[in-house]
Design a protein around this motif. Sequence first.
Motif, mmCIF file in Angstrom:
data_model
loop_
_atom_site.group_PDB
_atom_site.id
_atom_site.type_symbol
_atom_site.label_atom_id
_atom_site.label_comp_id
_atom_site.label_asym_id
_atom_site.label_seq_id
_atom_site.Cartn_x
_atom_site.Cartn_y
_atom_site.Cartn_z
ATOM 1 N N SER A 1 71.419 40.275 -128.182
ATOM 2 C CA SER A 1 72.312 39.806 -129.237
ATOM 3 C C SER A 1 73.158 38.707 -128.617
ATOM 4 O O SER A 1 74.216 38.956 -128.038
ATOM 5 N N VAL A 2 72.674 37.468 -128.705
ATOM 6 C CA VAL A 2 73.138 36.406 -127.812
ATOM 7 C C VAL A 2 74.511 35.835 -128.160
ATOM 8 O O VAL A 2 75.056 35.040 -127.387
ATOM 9 N N VAL A 3 75.087 36.224 -129.299
ATOM 10 C CA VAL A 3 76.467 35.852 -129.577
ATOM 11 C C VAL A 3 77.417 36.850 -128.921
ATOM 12 O O VAL A 3 78.415 36.476 -128.303
ATOM 13 N N LEU A 4 77.083 38.130 -129.019
ATOM 14 C CA LEU A 4 77.951 39.166 -128.462
ATOM 15 C C LEU A 4 77.827 39.291 -126.948
ATOM 16 O O LEU A 4 78.790 39.651 -126.274
ATOM 17 N N TRP A 5 76.623 39.001 -126.414
ATOM 18 C CA TRP A 5 76.378 39.161 -124.980
ATOM 19 C C TRP A 5 75.630 37.955 -124.432
ATOM 20 O O TRP A 5 75.207 37.091 -125.184
ATOM 21 N N GLN A 6 75.452 37.925 -123.125
ATOM 22 C CA GLN A 6 74.767 36.800 -122.506
ATOM 23 C C GLN A 6 73.268 36.833 -122.815
ATOM 24 O O GLN A 6 72.704 37.863 -123.183
ATOM 25 N N GLU A 7 72.639 35.672 -122.640
ATOM 26 C CA GLU A 7 71.209 35.521 -122.908
ATOM 27 C C GLU A 7 70.407 36.414 -121.957
ATOM 28 O O GLU A 7 70.418 36.210 -120.736
ATOM 29 N N PRO A 8 69.688 37.410 -122.486
ATOM 30 C CA PRO A 8 69.057 38.394 -121.604
ATOM 31 C C PRO A 8 67.880 37.860 -120.794
ATOM 32 O O PRO A 8 67.661 38.304 -119.661
ATOM 33 N N PHE A 9 67.114 36.918 -121.335
ATOM 34 C CA PHE A 9 65.918 36.498 -120.614
ATOM 35 C C PHE A 9 66.254 35.765 -119.319
ATOM 36 O O PHE A 9 65.475 35.803 -118.367
ATOM 37 N N VAL A 10 67.398 35.121 -119.282
ATOM 38 C CA VAL A 10 67.850 34.526 -118.023
ATOM 39 C C VAL A 10 68.113 35.625 -116.997
ATOM 40 O O VAL A 10 67.718 35.519 -115.823
ATOM 41 N N SER B 1 72.750 43.386 -135.001
ATOM 42 C CA SER B 1 73.863 42.500 -134.641
ATOM 43 C C SER B 1 73.398 41.078 -134.359
ATOM 44 O O SER B 1 74.097 40.114 -134.678
ATOM 45 N N ALA B 2 72.232 40.913 -133.762
ATOM 46 C CA ALA B 2 71.756 39.569 -133.402
ATOM 47 C C ALA B 2 71.645 38.656 -134.614
ATOM 48 O O ALA B 2 71.895 37.449 -134.523
ATOM 49 N N VAL B 3 71.274 39.223 -135.759
ATOM 50 C CA VAL B 3 71.124 38.389 -136.960
ATOM 51 C C VAL B 3 72.313 38.515 -137.905
ATOM 52 O O VAL B 3 72.637 37.566 -138.627
ATOM 53 N N ARG B 4 72.976 39.675 -137.902
ATOM 54 C CA ARG B 4 74.077 39.862 -138.847
ATOM 55 C C ARG B 4 75.357 39.159 -138.396
ATOM 56 O O ARG B 4 76.120 38.654 -139.235
ATOM 57 N N VAL B 5 75.621 39.122 -137.090
ATOM 58 C CA VAL B 5 76.846 38.474 -136.606
ATOM 59 C C VAL B 5 76.892 36.996 -137.002
ATOM 60 O O VAL B 5 77.935 36.503 -137.452
ATOM 61 N N PRO B 6 75.798 36.220 -136.889
ATOM 62 C CA PRO B 6 75.836 34.830 -137.335
ATOM 63 C C PRO B 6 75.609 34.646 -138.837
ATOM 64 O O PRO B 6 75.398 33.526 -139.302
ATOM 65 N N GLY B 7 75.635 35.750 -139.601
ATOM 66 C CA GLY B 7 75.555 35.642 -141.046
ATOM 67 C C GLY B 7 74.183 35.777 -141.647
ATOM 68 O O GLY B 7 74.000 35.493 -142.842
ATOM 69 N N GLY B 8 73.203 36.229 -140.865
ATOM 70 C CA GLY B 8 71.851 36.385 -141.376
ATOM 71 C C GLY B 8 71.570 37.784 -141.878
ATOM 72 O O GLY B 8 72.470 38.632 -141.972
#
Length: 339
Positions: free
Chosen positions: A36-45, A98-105
């Motif tokens: 969930s890249v808004v709430l946390w850091q980018e996991p693939f890195v 959360s990944a899609v709902r936090v930015p309004g999706g």
Amino acid sequence: MDFGLVLQADPPADDVIALMRTAEAAGFTHGWTFDSVVLWQEPFVIYSRILEATSRIRIGPMVTNPITRDWTVTASLFATLNDMYGPRTVCGIGRGDSAVRVPGGHPATLARLGEGMRVIKELAEGREVDMHGTRVRIPWVRPEAAQLPIWMAGYGPRALELVGRQADGFILQLADPYLTDFMVKSVRLAAERAGRDPDAITMCVAAPAYVTADDSAGALSHARDQCRWFGGMVGNHVADLVARYGEHSSAVPDELTAYIKNRQGYDYSHHGRADNPSTDFVPDNVIDRFCLIGPVETHLQRLMELREIGIDQFAVYAMHDERDSTVAAYGERVIPLLG
């Protein structure tokens, strides 16, 4: 039974990497993070660093989704990691919360999820797919590194049917034996109807585990408060099911839906955290059913129940104030007996 460790990608990333190294040494076979890249850091890195720092543990998101990244990007991310470190990744995926709902999706439809899973797997494993009328293939994928299991998360009847029909694994985010048995049987039945071998689908239960020194009222009360957030997180998905099927439906067990009747919305700024104020509606008995709380002996008893149901992996959500000691307790007293 395998064991996984689920963490949030909170900064500093070095702490996540260090705990995954500790988990591997303790006998955990899988390491997972939220995606969930808004709430946390980018996991693939961070996955790249974890794989560099370890030698055996398999890494993946619990869970990604088919919306926030183009499917070619997701496939290439996994294929790149597998090319660099060998086939040590797993793609956990769902409709999105959360990944899609936090930015309004909005979460993906199951049709889009199913198509996304197909495209991601085909591309990551080096095969050609049709995308928008164009034939697409990742040309640099090496066959010996081209393995990407897709494990799908879900609760509702149509989601469970999709798991059985298409996915390599099933992620159930709760540890209630009754509900686990109900949902595993649904997945297996769907697999049989699709002409697949049900035993080929990996069954994974993911839930908070909090090891206490004893079963005193004070110890259990504190542990419940540290894990109450989980009932709120699961409640987001249950609310979607209630909206679709109704509060009482033969399609979804009341044992899953009844507890959200007093739910009053949800604040994602505290998502997955022990201080989440949006989880007051979650009663203690739901925490006891959905999570593993208490002395090691209590954990062992529940885990043996889950193993009898057919669970292949238990993934420990470690979002509480005793994550290091819980990982240590599992490494010293649980994994040697059940792993």
